[in-house]
Design a protein around this motif. Structure first.
Motif, PDB file in Angstrom:
ATOM      1  N   ALA A 237      44.901  67.872  35.029  1.00 24.80           N
ATOM      2  CA  ALA A 237      45.135  65.845  36.578  1.00 24.80           C
ATOM      3  C   ALA A 237      44.268  65.682  36.925  1.00 24.80           C
ATOM      4  O   ALA A 237      42.467  66.852  36.463  1.00 24.80           O
ATOM      5  CB  ALA A 237      45.556  67.402  37.139  1.00 24.80           C
ATOM      6  N   ASN A 238      43.964  64.574  37.040  1.00 28.19           N
ATOM      7  CA  ASN A 238      43.315  63.753  37.503  1.00 28.19           C
ATOM      8  C   ASN A 238      40.967  64.060  36.675  1.00 28.19           C
ATOM      9  O   ASN A 238      40.334  63.767  37.156  1.00 28.19           O
ATOM     10  CB  ASN A 238      41.939  64.177  38.610  1.00 28.19           C
ATOM     11  CG  ASN A 238      42.888  63.509  39.862  1.00 28.19           C
ATOM     12  OD1 ASN A 238      43.336  63.189  39.333  1.00 28.19           O
ATOM     13  ND2 ASN A 238      42.993  64.852  41.480  1.00 28.19           N
ATOM     14  N   ASN A 259      42.332  70.181  34.255  1.00 22.55           N
ATOM     15  CA  ASN A 259      41.973  69.320  35.248  1.00 22.55           C
ATOM     16  C   ASN A 259      40.466  68.529  35.430  1.00 22.55           C
ATOM     17  O   ASN A 259      39.477  69.806  35.601  1.00 22.55           O
ATOM     18  CB  ASN A 259      42.254  70.273  36.367  1.00 22.55           C
ATOM     19  CG  ASN A 259      43.652  70.441  36.491  1.00 22.55           C
ATOM     20  OD1 ASN A 259      44.891  69.486  36.012  1.00 22.55           O
ATOM     21  ND2 ASN A 259      44.399  71.797  37.159  1.00 22.55           N
TER      22      ASN A 259
ATOM     23  N   ARG B 203      46.600  65.818  43.413  1.00 24.24           N
ATOM     24  CA  ARG B 203      47.959  66.395  42.994  1.00 24.24           C
ATOM     25  C   ARG B 203      47.272  67.842  43.091  1.00 24.24           C
ATOM     26  O   ARG B 203      47.046  69.540  42.581  1.00 24.24           O
ATOM     27  CB  ARG B 203      46.801  66.871  41.346  1.00 24.24           C
ATOM     28  CG  ARG B 203      46.368  65.698  40.842  1.00 24.24           C
ATOM     29  CD  ARG B 203      46.895  64.306  40.647  1.00 24.24           C
ATOM     30  NE  ARG B 203      46.564  62.792  40.985  1.00 24.24           N
ATOM     31  CZ  ARG B 203      46.540  61.978  41.380  1.00 24.24           C
ATOM     32  NH1 ARG B 203      47.865  61.751  41.726  1.00 24.24           N
ATOM     33  NH2 ARG B 203      46.140  60.728  41.270  1.00 24.24           N
ATOM     34  N   THR B 240      43.116  69.394  43.185  1.00 23.57           N
ATOM     35  CA  THR B 240      44.092  69.587  42.070  1.00 23.57           C
ATOM     36  C   THR B 240      43.893  71.204  41.733  1.00 23.57           C
ATOM     37  O   THR B 240      43.432  72.241  42.284  1.00 23.57           O
ATOM     38  CB  THR B 240      43.650  69.715  40.916  1.00 23.57           C
ATOM     39  OG1 THR B 240      42.721  70.582  40.002  1.00 23.57           O
ATOM     40  CG2 THR B 240      43.316  67.833  39.910  1.00 23.57           C
ATOM     41  N   GLN B 262      39.135  72.195  42.130  1.00 24.22           N
ATOM     42  CA  GLN B 262      40.166  72.817  41.696  1.00 24.22           C
ATOM     43  C   GLN B 262      40.861  74.071  41.570  1.00 24.22           C
ATOM     44  O   GLN B 262      39.863  74.713  41.898  1.00 24.22           O
ATOM     45  CB  GLN B 262      39.628  73.354  39.560  1.00 24.22           C
ATOM     46  CG  GLN B 262      39.683  74.345  38.903  1.00 24.22           C
ATOM     47  CD  GLN B 262      41.853  73.365  38.878  1.00 24.22           C
ATOM     48  OE1 GLN B 262      42.496  72.490  38.779  1.00 24.22           O
ATOM     49  NE2 GLN B 262      41.948  74.423  37.482  1.00 24.22           N
TER      50      GLN B 262
END
Lengths: 354, 354, 354
Positions: A237-238, A259, B203, B240, B262
């Motif tokens: 993600a991202n 991520n 996310r 995320t 994260q």
């Protein structure tokens, strides 16, 4: 509510409101899927139909659990799971009512059994009426396209691929079959293989960070390469992967990127590399196969990392790393040297302050 | 235009084109809202109606300002603000035409007075005609849903919540009341409490980074837990949070997470933790309450951080941290030890190069 | 497929399916665009029409290439390029059939020649029928607006600007002319100059990370400033810039910010700064002009970095940095000191383990 209070109220793993479920399965089916040997429960008790997976302390008689770490042996002793996947070393520790699925690679076996009960979502083949798809896009059979997705002119998408909501697939982008393109992913200037998974918010194919210094400020250098993701690549993600400047940025087959990772233009990653979250790989750097880059590590540009090298968390890599080497620290050095340095400095520092 | 030139042309804080405005308010109203004592202006001058907030050097007679740091005393001396929030220690430094709002916690008082003038945007209750909402989604009263938002099947959203444009709320996701879900947020596999704020691009709920090594590459381990965000949690832009593998990833009530952070699968954060931008918390790591993780710090997986511990910027935490401890460095060590090491090495290095 | 195998099959740079193409151009046109002197091919061979650019080892007789590094001289000797951009120092190394475009700044010349063949995409002036544009938004001439873009109430967008798919432009936001707003960008509370480029997924103008400690947890401090991006600023994919609390967050003209960068509230960057990927600049920190912040560096809040300072990769900056200084390490120190420390510690550590 404290963290520990919360534990009690949490959802059971694999809740059917959120996850696909399959089954039930018999013990022999599970053994076959996981390449395990069955060890019958000592009590002779036999479960006909297993309905799901669960951790040792939660699982019931119709559920499968697993053990891959000695420190969870106390939980094994008390588990009510009908069957547990474990290595031969622990099979004599099974409680009397629990069958064993004994194998050399319990975590891999677990992955397969859990996938049996909870298969990946399959494409519904439905193109959402709100999606915007260019007339000349080439969409394969059974492709699912979510709400507000955009498929650009000349884009090609292979069969059984899922494109989630708000994804943006740019002009001429090629995507293979059985891919999963996450929500809000933006892809341009890219060729993507089969079975590739992109998580929500990935940015693939934007210009790399390239500019020359002119008399009145920076002048952009056109970035004329693509991003190529080979089969089976996953991007978290991202995360962001810039396209190449004069050649393609390339991610080798089976490589898994976590991520918030940054991959610079012209970088080349080999097969089955692992890049953990928030790591960064600068432009034109090349990795061999099976390289591991731990979280928050950074690699400068234009260096080479040999196959099977392991780069530690927060490592700052400023020069080539040999195949198979383990490095950590900033600047990077062998693991042993790093921890010896830490010990030496602590000793000197204490002495100095005496 | 240089940075300093720009200063002159900047917009005043709280510009009504961009921000909600409320008021005017009298001094007593402000004192009540901020739990402060009024000290009248020495000149006897009295302002009936305060219209907004502004910094000391910008504020006019109908505006409120604040001081919480000794080094801004020169600005206090010259301010034209009608009233200033400050601590008792500075109340004798007020200029003659300025009233004081005197309290022990000026920054908190400031937060409340500024919120009085500029309340959070409230839900309009309007569902934008372009939003796509599943028939069986359960949307509470007065929920605002922005353009091109997607609300999946079986999702539940509590009253007064705002869902901004392009947000994607997945199947069965639960969101409480009075939440703000930012533009382009993607949420799946999650249960979210009340008064939670998610900034643009977060996310939440995607698969964690879990796979086993198989004979032909990595094999994904199904991630069967959820993400649980308790009441009042905030998650910054593009951060995320992966869902758990066999239990839920949990963020405790009131915890604030900054941008580009994260959080790995199965992680558990207690109440009122602070996680600053670009920090990373690896899978299965647990934090107590009131833990602070500074910017770009990284925590490996499977460790425990005690309540009220403070982890310094760029810290690399490889093992448990005691409650209340302050650590920094990579690997993490007590603050004192870190700075002693820095000093020792500098001394030895100079000697060595003599 | 291994990384090296892949090389052979990769797309040629500037593939017309993905990139704009212009031309052909004669040698004199190229010389003029790049401010170079023509050196005719030794063999007398002359190419009338150049059709594109390519690296030395790939270019053919109707393509232009370039050389800016001594280590690629072997490739120059074997190139089939019709012309090569290079510095006077290497012009006698041109192969017989290759003309030279000789200049003092080959990389800048290359940027201009490549831009001649591959100009930036121009606005089509088309507003996609699926875009949602507020009635009172002020959209200039020839603005392109992509599918599912949202333009809020009172927003102003200057002529020739391109707004890509799914971009979200908030209420009252001002954007100048000839900007490129990437897919999925979210912009609120901002004033943006001319020729600004925002890459996909940037988040501009959300609340900064500001809160006070109250009796029952954190209380949000309203963030009442804007983000100001001056002319020519670029912001990379998924980077985040928070708006100011009481003044504007400001990015000076010509500054280039890479991917996944975090800029905190009230920060001020001067002109033509470079901020490389995953770096973070905390709240209220100020940079002069031409400052370089390398990848993954972190700056704490409320400090000042002088013009032309260079902050090394992964550097942790905890205090002011003088103009023109080069620092690295965490905490930051002069480059020389850092590498001397590294050498000293290595030496002491070896001695200690003998």
């Amino acid at each position: 509510m404290s963290v520990s209070d919360m534990t009690a109220s949490e959802t059971r793993p694999g809740d059917s409101r959120f996850f696909q479920r399959s089954g039930p399965f018999g013990l022999e089916q599970l053994a076959k899927a996981s390449d395990s040997d069955v060890v019958a429960a000592a009590s002779g008790k036999s479960v006909a139909a297993f309905r799901g997976v669960a951790p040792l302390h939660v699982a019931g008689p119709d559920e499968v659990s697993f053990l891959d770490n000695r420190r969870y042996l106390p939980l094994l002793a008390e588990t009510k799971a009908g069957a547990v996947i474990l290595s031969p070393a622990f099979s004599d520790k099974l409680p009397p009512d629990t069958a064993g699925l004994v194998c050399k690679a319990p975590y891999l076996a677990w992955a397969r059994v859990a996938t049996l009960f909870h298969p990946d979502p399959k494409s519904t083949g439905v193109r959402h009426p709100t999606a915007w798809i260019a007339d000349d896009a080439d969409i394969g059979e059974n492709v699912e396209i979510g709400p507000f997705a955009v498929i650009g002119s000349g884009a090609r998408i292979g069969r059984d691929t899922i494109v989630a909501s708000h994804a943006s697939i740019g002009q001429s982008v090629e995507i293979g079959s059985r891919c999963r393109i996450g929500a809000h992913a933006a892809i341009s200037h890219a060729r993507i293989g089969n079975r590739v998974t992109l998580y929500p918010g990935v940015r693939i194919g934007q210009d790399g960070f390239g500019f020359a210094v002119g008399p009145e400020g920076f002048e952009t250098v056109p970035q004329l390469g693509l991003v190529v993701l080979e089969d089976g690549v996953e991007v978290g993600a991202n995360s962001t992967i810039d396209r190449g400047s004069m050649r393609d940025t390339l991610i080798g087959a089976g490589t898994r990127i976590d991520n918030l990772v940054q991959i610079g233009h012209n970088a080349r990653l080999g097969r089955c590399c692992i890049v953990v979250s928030q790591a960064g790989i600068s432009g034109s750097t090349e990795l061999g196969d099976f390289v591991t880059i731990a979280a928050q590590a950074g690699l400068i540009g234009h260096i080479k990392i040999g196959s099977k090298a392991r780069i530690g968390a927060q490592c700052g890599v400023m020069s080539d790393v040999d195949a198979g080497a383990d490095v950590i620290g900033s600047p990077a050095m062998p693991f042993r040297e790093f921890f010896r340095n830490v010990a030496t400095l602590r000793k000197l520092s204490r002495k100095s302050s005496d």
